[in-house]
Design a protein around this motif. Structure first.
Motif, PDB file in Angstrom:
ATOM      1  N   SER A  54      -9.115   4.656  65.306  1.00  0.00           N
ATOM      2  CA  SER A  54      -7.673   4.724  65.053  1.00  0.00           C
ATOM      3  C   SER A  54      -7.014   3.370  65.310  1.00  0.00           C
ATOM      4  O   SER A  54      -6.135   2.937  64.556  1.00  0.00           O
ATOM      5  CB  SER A  54      -7.023   5.804  65.920  1.00  0.00           C
ATOM      6  OG  SER A  54      -6.890   5.386  67.265  1.00  0.00           O
ATOM      7  N   ALA A  57      -8.281   0.820  62.533  1.00  0.00           N
ATOM      8  CA  ALA A  57      -7.665   1.110  61.238  1.00  0.00           C
ATOM      9  C   ALA A  57      -6.189   0.702  61.225  1.00  0.00           C
ATOM     10  O   ALA A  57      -5.685   0.201  60.213  1.00  0.00           O
ATOM     11  CB  ALA A  57      -7.807   2.596  60.912  1.00  0.00           C
ATOM     12  N   THR A  58      -5.495   0.897  62.342  1.00  0.00           N
ATOM     13  CA  THR A  58      -4.084   0.519  62.404  1.00  0.00           C
ATOM     14  C   THR A  58      -3.908  -0.991  62.265  1.00  0.00           C
ATOM     15  O   THR A  58      -3.004  -1.464  61.553  1.00  0.00           O
ATOM     16  CB  THR A  58      -3.449   1.000  63.728  1.00  0.00           C
ATOM     17  OG1 THR A  58      -3.568   2.416  63.817  1.00  0.00           O
ATOM     18  CG2 THR A  58      -1.972   0.626  63.789  1.00  0.00           C
ATOM     19  N   CYS A  60      -5.954  -2.988  60.735  1.00  0.00           N
ATOM     20  CA  CYS A  60      -6.268  -3.297  59.335  1.00  0.00           C
ATOM     21  C   CYS A  60      -5.112  -2.901  58.410  1.00  0.00           C
ATOM     22  O   CYS A  60      -4.792  -3.617  57.454  1.00  0.00           O
ATOM     23  CB  CYS A  60      -7.547  -2.582  58.918  1.00  0.00           C
ATOM     24  SG  CYS A  60      -9.027  -3.197  59.743  1.00  0.00           S
ATOM     25  N   PHE A  61      -4.476  -1.762  58.700  1.00  0.00           N
ATOM     26  CA  PHE A  61      -3.332  -1.324  57.897  1.00  0.00           C
ATOM     27  C   PHE A  61      -2.209  -2.360  57.964  1.00  0.00           C
ATOM     28  O   PHE A  61      -1.571  -2.679  56.944  1.00  0.00           O
ATOM     29  CB  PHE A  61      -2.824   0.023  58.409  1.00  0.00           C
ATOM     30  CG  PHE A  61      -1.647   0.562  57.651  1.00  0.00           C
ATOM     31  CD1 PHE A  61      -1.822   1.313  56.497  1.00  0.00           C
ATOM     32  CD2 PHE A  61      -0.345   0.312  58.088  1.00  0.00           C
ATOM     33  CE1 PHE A  61      -0.724   1.806  55.791  1.00  0.00           C
ATOM     34  CE2 PHE A  61       0.747   0.796  57.393  1.00  0.00           C
ATOM     35  CZ  PHE A  61       0.556   1.552  56.246  1.00  0.00           C
ATOM     36  N   TYR A  73      -2.062   4.641  62.446  1.00  0.00           N
ATOM     37  CA  TYR A  73      -3.057   5.486  61.778  1.00  0.00           C
ATOM     38  C   TYR A  73      -3.818   6.303  62.818  1.00  0.00           C
ATOM     39  O   TYR A  73      -4.361   5.760  63.781  1.00  0.00           O
ATOM     40  CB  TYR A  73      -4.025   4.598  61.003  1.00  0.00           C
ATOM     41  CG  TYR A  73      -5.162   5.337  60.307  1.00  0.00           C
ATOM     42  CD1 TYR A  73      -5.050   5.726  58.979  1.00  0.00           C
ATOM     43  CD2 TYR A  73      -6.343   5.622  60.986  1.00  0.00           C
ATOM     44  CE1 TYR A  73      -6.095   6.381  58.342  1.00  0.00           C
ATOM     45  CE2 TYR A  73      -7.392   6.280  60.362  1.00  0.00           C
ATOM     46  CZ  TYR A  73      -7.260   6.659  59.041  1.00  0.00           C
ATOM     47  OH  TYR A  73      -8.293   7.316  58.407  1.00  0.00           O
ATOM     48  N   ASP A 316      -3.459   3.460  53.459  1.00  0.00           N
ATOM     49  CA  ASP A 316      -3.950   4.704  54.047  1.00  0.00           C
ATOM     50  C   ASP A 316      -5.382   4.983  53.595  1.00  0.00           C
ATOM     51  O   ASP A 316      -6.251   5.362  54.391  1.00  0.00           O
ATOM     52  CB  ASP A 316      -3.032   5.856  53.612  1.00  0.00           C
ATOM     53  CG  ASP A 316      -2.846   6.890  54.716  1.00  0.00           C
ATOM     54  OD1 ASP A 316      -3.229   6.616  55.860  1.00  0.00           O
ATOM     55  OD2 ASP A 316      -2.336   7.978  54.421  1.00  0.00           O
ATOM     56  N   CYS A 319      -7.849   2.538  55.104  1.00  0.00           N
ATOM     57  CA  CYS A 319      -8.064   2.862  56.523  1.00  0.00           C
ATOM     58  C   CYS A 319      -9.033   4.038  56.677  1.00  0.00           C
ATOM     59  O   CYS A 319      -9.817   4.074  57.632  1.00  0.00           O
ATOM     60  CB  CYS A 319      -6.735   3.183  57.189  1.00  0.00           C
ATOM     61  SG  CYS A 319      -5.739   1.720  57.538  1.00  0.00           S
ATOM     62  N   ASP A 320      -8.976   5.008  55.756  1.00  0.00           N
ATOM     63  CA  ASP A 320      -9.975   6.083  55.762  1.00  0.00           C
ATOM     64  C   ASP A 320     -11.378   5.507  55.619  1.00  0.00           C
ATOM     65  O   ASP A 320     -12.320   5.939  56.286  1.00  0.00           O
ATOM     66  CB  ASP A 320      -9.705   7.070  54.616  1.00  0.00           C
ATOM     67  CG  ASP A 320      -8.565   8.027  54.925  1.00  0.00           C
ATOM     68  OD1 ASP A 320      -8.233   8.191  56.108  1.00  0.00           O
ATOM     69  OD2 ASP A 320      -8.004   8.611  53.978  1.00  0.00           O
ATOM     70  N   SER A 323     -12.251   3.676  58.961  1.00  0.00           N
ATOM     71  CA  SER A 323     -12.551   4.641  60.013  1.00  0.00           C
ATOM     72  C   SER A 323     -13.876   5.338  59.739  1.00  0.00           C
ATOM     73  O   SER A 323     -14.716   5.499  60.636  1.00  0.00           O
ATOM     74  CB  SER A 323     -11.421   5.675  60.109  1.00  0.00           C
ATOM     75  OG  SER A 323     -11.698   6.643  61.096  1.00  0.00           O
ATOM     76  N   ASN A 333      -1.111   8.201  58.482  1.00  0.00           N
ATOM     77  CA  ASN A 333      -0.125   7.641  59.399  1.00  0.00           C
ATOM     78  C   ASN A 333       0.582   8.778  60.130  1.00  0.00           C
ATOM     79  O   ASN A 333       0.819   9.832  59.561  1.00  0.00           O
ATOM     80  CB  ASN A 333       0.852   6.714  58.670  1.00  0.00           C
ATOM     81  CG  ASN A 333       1.283   7.247  57.313  1.00  0.00           C
ATOM     82  OD1 ASN A 333       1.889   8.304  57.227  1.00  0.00           O
ATOM     83  ND2 ASN A 333       0.965   6.517  56.253  1.00  0.00           N
ATOM     84  N   SER A 356      -2.653  -0.743  69.123  1.00  0.00           N
ATOM     85  CA  SER A 356      -3.994  -0.608  68.538  1.00  0.00           C
ATOM     86  C   SER A 356      -5.057  -1.236  69.434  1.00  0.00           C
ATOM     87  O   SER A 356      -6.130  -0.661  69.647  1.00  0.00           O
ATOM     88  CB  SER A 356      -4.037  -1.269  67.157  1.00  0.00           C
ATOM     89  OG  SER A 356      -3.033  -0.767  66.323  1.00  0.00           O
TER      90      SER A 356
END
Length: 465
Positions: A54, A57-58, A60-61, A73, A316, A319-320, A323, A333, A356
């Protein structure tokens, strides 16, 4: 001389002082924590890996969206049923028994789920690209609220079996079963009360407070009745770590794993991303309202956050993939973090970046991970009843918000087919529907049937050519 009132709040590009920055970041971690770890505990994913994913990914987002969208995320409840169905379909009897005994999915099954999660990211990315090219109306035509809403409903309703199975125990002594039920009821009722009546920051933490209340009652019962409802910490939680400091009792890296190809994971998990699109879209519009309110009060220009919907959907989806690649669940999110930003008026992207990093550090702290695994199943059951029911209710809310007419024959047909295929597939065939010799996960089948039926019924045969 006039005193000008100072406007409090931080816009996306603004950075609080160091002390406030850290405090705001810790607050965001606390807010995302309950739901994210609950997903891991229910699905059998490694808790430490889920928390780490989480945070990663955040970050990276934030980079993907060029630091313009302040969103966190976290793991999504929407995928729970799909992951469980895939594991039951792909796992051997020995693997399923191990999962049930330890609460952790065997690495091979996590790897297969990872593949489906990565592929689900392509759905969000594709949606984002379509919105960027053609506008959001095209996506709404392909995936109207009659589909996304009813799919959300069956995601929640098909999990009712899992929720009640954890809520009520029948395998222990009469005393143990009764105490188990009391703990589950206390957890459920307290969580609902906290969500309904608490305000401010505490109002954003009903899951965390509900879990703490349930654990406190379980602790009291242990002292009075000598009945231990707390779970044993599975050794697999630490054994799979890639690196341990000393014996790993204080610090250990999460158990990362690589994805493994699986047709069942592809078909079963990938379509679930359809149900998360409305939620992700709603969040960006919420942010637009909140941020512009602060910008207006500060005399700043308009922040057109809503125009970043394509970037949000693409981010989004990516990020999937991120992850899923490291061994974390699929996510989205988080509305909880948005609400916290709205209450505190702190929309600084830097705050979420620091949050994060804190989450990734916390994921390596072994004592905390052990405490999380020790949470009684009765407490998890109480949370599940509330959360899974809320997912189903969210589906109804989507259709109400989009003014879906229940007197329209097309809407009725689409909703009827989605609901029957989704629910019937769960309770008649255990979640995997035999279709021309191929077992198709019920939620995936329901979504696919709904999309095809909606497309066919949208054809206007009255036009003359």
């Amino acid at each position: 001389m006039t005193n000008k009132k100072e406007v409090y709040g931080y816009l996306p590009e603004e950075v609080p002082s160091t002390g406030r920055l850290i405090l705001y970041a810790i607050q965001q971690v606390i807010v995302m924590f309950p739901a994210t770890i609950t997903v891991a505990l229910i699905t059998g994913f490694q808790v430490s890996t889920t928390i780490f994913a989480s945070g990663l990914a955040t970050i990276c987002f934030t980079l993907i969206t060029k630091k313009r969208i302040p969103l966190y995320y976290g793991s999504s409840f929407a995928y729970l049923s799909a992951v469980s169905s895939m594991a039951m379909a792909e796992g051997t009897a020995e693997q399923i028994a191990s999962w049930q005994a330890t609460g952790i999915l065997p690495t091979e099954l996590i790897s297969k789920a990872q593949f489906g999660i990565i592929m689900s990211g392509f759905v969000s990315v594709a949606a984002g690209l379509i919105v960027k090219k053609c506008g959001k109306d095209v996506v709404e035509k392909l995936l109207p609220a009659s589909i996304t809403g009813s799919v959300s409903m069956i995601i929640g309703l098909t999990l009712s079996h899992n929720a009640l199975g954890d809520f009520i125990n029948v395998s222990g002594t009469t005393l143990q079963n009764n105490l188990w039920l009391i703990v589950a009821l206390v957890t459920l009722i307290s969580t609902i009360i906290y969500a309904r009546y608490l305000k401010g920051l505490l109002g954003q933490l009903p899951l965390l407070l509900g879990v703490l209340t349930g654990c406190a009652v379980a602790g009291i019962f242990y002292v009075i009745f000598k009945v231990n409802l707390f779970r044993e910490v599975p050794t697999a939680a630490l054994e799979a770590s890639l690196f341990k400091l000393g014996d790993g009792s204080i610090f250990a890296l999460p158990a990362f794993s690589l994805p493994k190809f699986s047709w069942k994971a592809l078909v079963g998990i990938m379509p679930i991303a359809i149900a998360t699109l409305p939620e992700s879209t709603a969040h960006i519009y919420q942010l637009d309202i909140y941020i512009n309110d602060v910008a207006k009060a500060k005399g700043k220009g308009q922040y057109d956050i809503a125009s970043l919907l394509p970037e949000n959907l693409i981010g989004d989806g990516l990020c999937d993939m991120i992850s899923g690649f490291v061994g974390g669940p699929a996510g989205t999110n988080y509305g909880e973090n948005i609400s916290t930003m709205a209450i505190t008026r702190v929309f600084s992207v830097k705050v979420l970046t620091v949050a994060s990093v804190i989450a990734m550090i916390v994921s390596c702290f072994t004592p905390l991970i052990k405490i999380i695994y020790g949470i009684p199943t009765a407490v998890i059951g109480g949370i599940e009843v509330y959360c899974f029911g809320a997912i189903a209710a969210q589906g109804i809310a989507i259709m109400i918000d989009k003014n879906v007419s229940m007197f329209d024959s097309k809407n009725i047909a689409v909703i009827a087919v989605v609901m029957m295929v989704g629910l019937g597939g769960q309770y008649a065939f255990g979640g995997n529907i035999p279709f021309f010799g191929i077992n198709i996960p019920n939620i995936a089948a329901a979504a696919i049937f709904g999309i095809i039926l909606n497309a066919l019924l949208s054809i206007d045969f009255s036009k003359k050519h």
